[in-house]
Every structure is written in C-alpha cells, then in structure tokens.
Design a protein around this motif. Structure first.
Motif, short mmCIF file in Angstrom:
data_model
loop_
_atom_site.label_atom_id
_atom_site.label_comp_id
_atom_site.label_asym_id
_atom_site.label_seq_id
_atom_site.Cartn_x
_atom_site.Cartn_y
_atom_site.Cartn_z
N VAL A 32 0.84 -1.20 0.00
CA VAL A 32 0.00 0.00 0.00
C VAL A 32 0.88 1.25 0.00
CG1 VAL A 32 -1.67 1.36 1.33
CG2 VAL A 32 -1.99 -1.12 1.10
N GLU A 34 4.04 1.53 -0.95
CA GLU A 34 4.82 1.63 -2.18
C GLU A 34 3.96 2.13 -3.34
OE1 GLU A 34 6.32 -2.32 -2.49
OE2 GLU A 34 7.67 -2.09 -0.78
N ILE A 35 2.72 1.66 -3.41
CA ILE A 35 1.81 2.13 -4.44
C ILE A 35 1.52 3.62 -4.25
CG2 ILE A 35 -0.57 1.97 -5.31
CD1 ILE A 35 -0.33 -1.09 -4.71
N ALA A 36 1.28 4.03 -3.01
CA ALA A 36 1.01 5.44 -2.73
C ALA A 36 2.16 6.31 -3.25
CB ALA A 36 0.82 5.66 -1.24
N HIS A 238 -4.33 -1.84 -4.38
CA HIS A 238 -4.08 -0.77 -5.34
C HIS A 238 -4.89 0.47 -4.97
CE1 HIS A 238 -3.70 0.31 -9.93
NE2 HIS A 238 -3.23 1.26 -9.15
N GLY A 241 -3.56 2.25 -1.92
CA GLY A 241 -2.38 3.04 -2.23
C GLY A 241 -2.73 4.36 -2.90
#
Length: 254
Positions: A32, A34-36, A238, A241
């Motif tokens: 979460v 890293e996606i953000a 996804h 994030g």
C-alpha cells in the motif's frame, strides 16, 4: 499425561485464538505504501519522508501492528476496525473505531500547526496503516464472528481462519507483488472516483465485498476461491495506495 503433549496442545490453542487487529500482513501494508509513493509528486514524497525522520514508508505502514506487543499502545487496538452486524447500516460514530479515527487523524494532519514533528510522524503512521486496514473487507465486518477470526478454515493443508486468510494467507500463497497490484490500471473515470476522499464511503465500499469474502463453499479453501479473491485483494491494495497518496497530497498541498 505427557508434559510435551500438554505444552503442544496449549500452544495450539493459543495460536488459534482470534486476533482482531491485523490486516494485509506486513507485505500487504508495505505494498500500500509503495503504491502510494508511485502516485506522489517528488515534493510531497520529500515532505512525507522528512516527517518520517528516517523511518521507511514500509515500516511506517506496519508501525501500528509492530507496536502491538508494547502495552502502552493498547489503547490503539480498537482503531483497526469497526463492527456492524449483517444488514446493519455502516455509519460513522465518535469513538475508538477505524472510520472515526482515520477521519479524525486526516483532519488533524490537515490542521497541524500546533502539532510537534513527533506527533505528525505518529499520525502519518496511523493513516498509512489504517487506510490499508480499511480496504481489507473484514475490518468493516461482523462483530458476531470477530471480523472472520472465529470462522475456522483449512487452507494450504493447514488450519487458519477467514481473517488470517485475507490478511496474509492468499497474499503469501499467490506471492502477490507490486507489479501484480498495478497490472490492471484504472480508467481516468475510475481514478477520479477512487481519489475522492470520503472515509465513510470507502468503508461502505470495502464492506460491500463481504458476500464474496464469505462465499468459501465450505471450510476447505479451494484454488478457485484463492485465485478469484487474489484479484480482489490486488485491486483493494491498489485502491488503498491511490487513496493514501490522495490524502497525503491534500495534507501537504502547501
């Protein structure tokens, strides 16, 4: 009775006792974060990292779970979830629950003039974690079965429970990666909807997947169930994030 047998039996019971607070497991929460960061501009990234003061975004996302063994943080345990029985309306109520705490913490960070740097760091760690938690449907689940913790299952030839299966079991079994979560891009229209910051609506959306979550077809989890719900888990991580990024942008827009 054999002492070794007694100890083994005791440990087995302890390990099977329900625990209501974990979601996505360490890997899921890291994803979460890293996606953000993949959706953030460089200035916002730099500001967030400055306030985290050497803590990685992955560790920030897992902080609330990592401090569970420290009893001085016991007051945070109810922050991770909100219980509503089946057919009960999901509403925001004042108190120690994930909806109210996340909403309140976002507002506090938007108006952070009187907060110390350490207080800002802690509140950032809270939103990093709780946005992830909220997108695990069982964190807006039924109190009657402790958010799926009381529902015992067989998965991968081992005993588990529904909540643990969703926290980490499927993620580990399918070896879900950052690339897996990002492989199905959202359309511009979908992104506009996802980016709208409304914690209560996020809660209702997440809870809306409970019928699919509970549709296990029995106590033995099949490959079909695992594959189908891995797709949902990737999508939820996804979205979490994206929404964490949206919140961070609003907080640090100046």
């Amino acid at each position: 009775m054999n002492k070794t047998f007694i100890i083994t039996a005791f440990l087995t019971v302890v390990l099977l006792l329900p625990s209501k607070t974990l979601a996505w497991g360490k890997k899921g929460h890291a994803l979460v974060a890293e996606i953000a960061f993949s959706y953030l501009d460089e200035n916002t990234k730099a500001t967030v990292l400055e306030y985290l003061d050497g803590t990685t975004i992955e560790d920030a996302a897992n902080w609330m779970d990592n401090v569970r063994s420290n009893h001085s943080y016991d007051y945070m345990k109810p922050y991770h979830y909100a219980d509503f029985e089946k057919n009960e309306a999901v509403v925001e109520t004042n108190g120690d629950n994930i909806i109210y705490k996340l909403d309140t913490t976002i507002k506090e960070l938007k108006n952070r003039k009187n907060l110390s740097k350490e207080e800002i760091k802690t509140k950032l760690e809270i939103i990093f974690h709780l946005i992830g938690d909220l997108h695990q449907p069982l964190h807006v689940g039924y109190g009657s079965d402790k958010g799926g913790n009381s529902l015992q299952l067989r998965f991968n030839n081992k005993g588990t429970n529904l909540h643990s299966l969703w926290d980490s079991g499927i993620i580990e079994k399918k070896e879900i990666t950052l690339e897996d979560c990002l492989k199905e891009p959202f359309s511009k229209k979908e992104l506009r909807k996802i980016n709208k910051i409304n914690v209560l609506n996020w809660s209702k959306e997440s809870r809306g997947f409970l019928d699919q979550v509970y549709n296990t077809g029995g106590n033995n989890i099949t490959e079909e169930y695992t594959n189908t719900n891995a797709i949902l888990i990737e999508s939820q991580i996804h979205k979490a994030g994206i929404r964490l990024a949206a919140v961070l942008k609003v907080i640090f827009k100046n």
